[in-house]
Design a protein around this motif. Structure first.
Motif: not given
Length: 174
Positions: A7, A12, A16, A76, A111
């Protein structure tokens, strides 16, 4: 099964906020039969590290494709039901597989992100991505140099703070 999704900080942040990683299909990396056969003497921890390293390398490609994203690799780690390809389509040592699902945020275990100190090394690797793919030795060296940078571990509850700090930094792009 633990899988590692390459990622960027930009992707990210979007995941999220969306509560999921997608869209499908997603390229992921895991301890596949091809990886296990290649590292036959490696224990499970070494195999997981090798899979994560392949995902980190793929993250450089995502960074190269998005000049606006911060120059820090992101991987991730997720727990999903996945079956590595069994049709012989992977090369020996390859941890890559394809997920045909959207991964819910609840499946994220952690992460891994480069420190801010790695920005220059990652930026050089991203700038060299296409040349490395074409076999240029200097570019491959720049890409391989990323492997000397450790990825930091973040628990899922730390990710919003990481993203907020990154957004306020503004200087993470090289």
């Amino acid at each position: 099964m633990r899988v590692y999704l390459p990622s960027t900080l930009t992707l990210l942040d979007a995941a999220c906020h969306a509560g999921e990683l997608g869209p499908s299909p997603l390229t992921a990396y895991a301890v596949t039969p091809a990886l296990r056969e290649w590292y036959s003497s490696g224990d499970d921890e070494e195999l997981e590290y090798a899979a994560m390293a392949q995902a980190a390398r793929a993250s450089v490609g995502l960074i190269a494709a998005d000049p606006g994203t911060p120059r820090r690799r992101v991987v991730v780690a997720c727990e999903v039901s996945a079956v590595p390809p069994a049709d012989g389509s992977t090369e020996l040592g390859d941890a890559r597989l394809e997920l045909h699902v959207v991964v819910p945020w609840t499946a994220v275990a952690a992460v891994h992100v480069d420190s801010a100190d790695a920005v220059a090394v990652v930026a050089k690797a991203a700038d060299s991505w296409d040349a490395a793919a074409a076999g240029d030795e200097d570019a491959v060296f720049a890409l391989d140099s990323c492997e000397g940078e450790d990825l930091l571990w973040y628990a899922t509850q730390e990710i919003p703070d990481l993203l907020a700090a990154e957004g306020s930094r503004g200087d993470a792009k090289a």
